[in-house]
Design a protein around this motif. Structure first.
Motif, mmCIF file in Angstrom:
data_model
loop_
_atom_site.group_PDB
_atom_site.id
_atom_site.type_symbol
_atom_site.label_atom_id
_atom_site.label_comp_id
_atom_site.label_asym_id
_atom_site.label_seq_id
_atom_site.Cartn_x
_atom_site.Cartn_y
_atom_site.Cartn_z
ATOM 1 N N THR A 76 3.750 6.545 -1.379
ATOM 2 C CA THR A 76 4.124 5.164 -1.719
ATOM 3 C C THR A 76 4.459 4.327 -0.478
ATOM 4 O OG1 THR A 76 6.426 5.836 -2.074
ATOM 5 C CG2 THR A 76 5.024 5.711 -4.030
ATOM 6 N N THR A 77 4.617 4.983 0.662
ATOM 7 C CA THR A 77 5.013 4.239 1.874
ATOM 8 C C THR A 77 4.255 4.693 3.124
ATOM 9 O OG1 THR A 77 6.774 5.850 2.187
ATOM 10 C CG2 THR A 77 7.404 3.780 1.120
ATOM 11 N N ASP A 85 6.369 -2.454 1.982
ATOM 12 C CA ASP A 85 5.763 -1.258 1.402
ATOM 13 C C ASP A 85 6.770 -0.413 0.617
ATOM 14 O OD1 ASP A 85 3.618 0.364 0.879
ATOM 15 O OD2 ASP A 85 3.679 1.448 2.784
ATOM 16 N N THR A 140 -1.489 1.530 -2.048
ATOM 17 C CA THR A 140 -0.042 1.424 -1.876
ATOM 18 C C THR A 140 0.367 0.010 -2.273
ATOM 19 O OG1 THR A 140 1.879 1.781 -0.471
ATOM 20 C CG2 THR A 140 -0.028 0.813 0.607
ATOM 21 N N ARG A 141 1.496 -0.063 -2.993
ATOM 22 C CA ARG A 141 1.942 -1.329 -3.566
ATOM 23 C C ARG A 141 3.254 -1.787 -2.960
ATOM 24 N NH1 ARG A 141 -0.622 -2.473 -8.611
ATOM 25 N NH2 ARG A 141 -2.163 -0.845 -8.890
HETATM 26 MG MG MG Z 1 4.249 1.046 -1.206
#
Ligand code: MG
Ligand code: NAI
Length: 500
Positions: A208-209, A129, A61-62
């Protein structure tokens, strides 16, 4: 002013707007992330323990504001989903359905209190996040999440009063799948009513979160909930699908795209599983000529640019009465000039990062579609960071009902404006959409408000305000926006069966 500076400085075409900006520039005010503790790798939260995924797969996750990896996250496979559902079933049968409702309430209160205690940490992680401005995660997402647990804790031992004479019973195991726009808040919306009604839970956050849901798992452990009552498993669409299709699930609650909602609806049909779907939206914000115009403009700005437009109830269509259209559009443009797009952790930021590269590409695609359809695009002169996923707030003028940017959910900071003359005309235009989640009405006349609230086909209609949420009021849509309600007394019902 420009002439006094270095001669090398080139005048930009939008210099006037930039001058305006520099007059009102704030010094950066970043929220510290030093107090936040993130592990480099997260496992699956099953039966009160952190379990490695059986196949050993992970994803990253970025931080969408700088594209840096925040953590590696376990990818739950089918067999992991099965472990989580089994844990939830055992917890339901052996502990959660056996303890008194009053005891259940105590655990839920404890979760609420712990969220409050750790609010700062949760807010920072949410912004890291997901990309949303810290002001929003701090003032909205996290306090509302705590309030949801408080509110439903209060109902746990009063279900017989909530549904008098109907003998409410829990269902069993709830499978819950949530999106990336309000990660902690959506987890709260799902988990709190499920626990209050005596069900156990397997929750899957968006890929993604996942971080605040995993932090919530830590907190649930700290709150001492019996093992297996809440299980949090991470993964992408396949993990979600495995949860939906698991035979030992009694109820599916989903928030996300209409497309996936339809897949889930088909998968669940005929299985006896209960289902609630909160899907997309294309909300109309309607400004009448007698509206308090400055308030309305602020409400429209908040309604579409808030959280980068990543809001299912975002006011993405604006209808302005013709006589005030020029004034409203001028004021909207002026206000857009003062919006700050940038670092989500900066307390001055109005518009943070778009949640993912895919979502940014989708929004950019719609900007092209809008221009090709013949609408006039307007964006303020603001700078946006070179790294990370950012999008300027955007207006489309001269749009019509048939435009794709008017019909389709963009899920970004993009507003399509149309004008109208009469009440009948605007009702027809506002309802001319496959969605029906929310709407906003701006007028000085109470009678006009009541007229519109009964005729607009939307689950929520705000009057002279927008995007206001409260755990006591039900939320949900008509048509392709889904069905079932979350929040309030209505939000208990989908987690209960009745023996009348
Ligand atoms: Mg993320
Ligand atoms: P999505 O609907 O694919 O994702 C939402 C959740 O569903 C995620 O947890 C995802 O892992 C899960 N999921 C995906 N496929 C699944 C399947 N077949 N079975 C079970 N679970 C599944 O949304 P996505 O792709 O992230 O966004 C696409 C578009 O959807 C956005 O551009 C936006 O228009 C809309 N959207 C609407 C939301 C809302 O709150 N109404 C929230 C998120 C997206």
């Amino acid at each position: 002013m420009a002439k006094q500076g270095s001669k090398k400085k080139t005048e930009k075409p939008d210099a006037a707007a930039l001058d305006f900006r520099s007059m009102f520039q704030y010094a950066p005010a970043p929220e510290s992330s030093a107090h936040v503790q993130l592990a480099s790798q997260y496992e699956l939260f099953i039966n009160g323990k952190w379990e490695k995924p059986l196949k050993g797969e992970y994803f990253e996750t970025r931080n969408p504001a700088n594209e840096q990896v925040l953590a590696r996250i376990a990818m739950a496979g089918k067999e992991d989903v099965d472990r989580a559902v089994t844990a939830a079933r055992n917890a339901y049968e052996q502990t959660w359905s056996k303890i008194s409702a009053k005891e259940r309430a105590k655990y839920i209160y404890r979760i609420a209190r712990l969220i409050q205690e750790r609010a700062r940490e949760f807010a920072v992680i949410e912004s890291l996040d997901g990309g949303k401005p810290i002001r929003e995660s701090r003032d909205m997402d996290v306090p509302l999440a705590a309030n949801h647990f408080f509110y439903y804790a209060g109902w746990a031992d009063k279900l017989d009063y909530a549904f008098p004479g109907k003998k409410p019973h829990s269902l069993g195991v709830a499978g819950q799948i949530i999106p990336w726009n309000f990660p902690l808040l959506m987890a709260a919306w799902k988990i709190a009513p499920a626990l209050a009604t005596g069900n156990t839970v397997v929750l899957k956050p968006a890929e993604t979160t996942p971080l605040t849901a995993l932090k919530l798992a830590e907190l649930i452990k700290d709150a001492g909930l019996p093992d297996g009552v809440v299980n949090i498993i991470t993964g992408a669409g396949a993990t979600g699908a495995a949860l939906v299709n698991h035979p030992d699930i009694n109820k599916i609650a989903f928030t996300g795209s209409t497309e996936v909602g339809k897949i889930i609806q088909k998968a669940v049909a005929g299985t006896g599983k209960k289902i609630t779907l909160e899907l997309g939206g294309k909300a109309a914000n309607i400004i009448f000529e007698d509206a308090p115009i400055d308030q309305a403009v602020e409400g429209v700005i908040n309604g579409i640019f808030f959280n980068q437009g990543h809001v299912c109830c975002a006011g993405s269509r604006l209808f302005v009465q013709e006589s005030v259209a020029d004034k409203v559009i001028r004021k909207l443009k002026d206000r857009m000039e003062s919006l700050i797009v940038g670092d989500p952790l900066d307390k001055n930021t109005d518009i943070g990062a778009i949640n993912s590269k895919e979502q940014l590409n989708k929004i950019k695609q719609y900007l092209k579609i809008g221009v090709n359809e013949g609408a006039e695009m307007y964006q303020p002169a603001c700078a946006i960071p070179a790294k990370g996923f950012f999008c300027k707030p955007t207006l489309f003028l001269h749009t019509s009902q048939s435009h794709r940017i008017v019909q389709e959910e963009i899920f970004g900071p993009v507003l399509a404006i149309q004008t109208f003359r009469t009440v009948e005309e605007v009702i027809e235009k506002a309802n001319n959409t496959p969605y029906g989640l929310s709407a906003g009405v701006w007028t000085d006349k109470g009678s006009k408000i009541f007229n519109l609230t009964t005729k607009l086909k939307a689950g929520v209609v705000w009057a002279n305000t927008y995007n206001k949420f409260d755990p006591t009021s039900p939320f949900g849509g008509y048509k392709e926006s889904g069905y079932g309600r979350e929040g309030g007394l209505h939000g208990l019902q989908p987690y209960l069966k009745f023996e009348a």
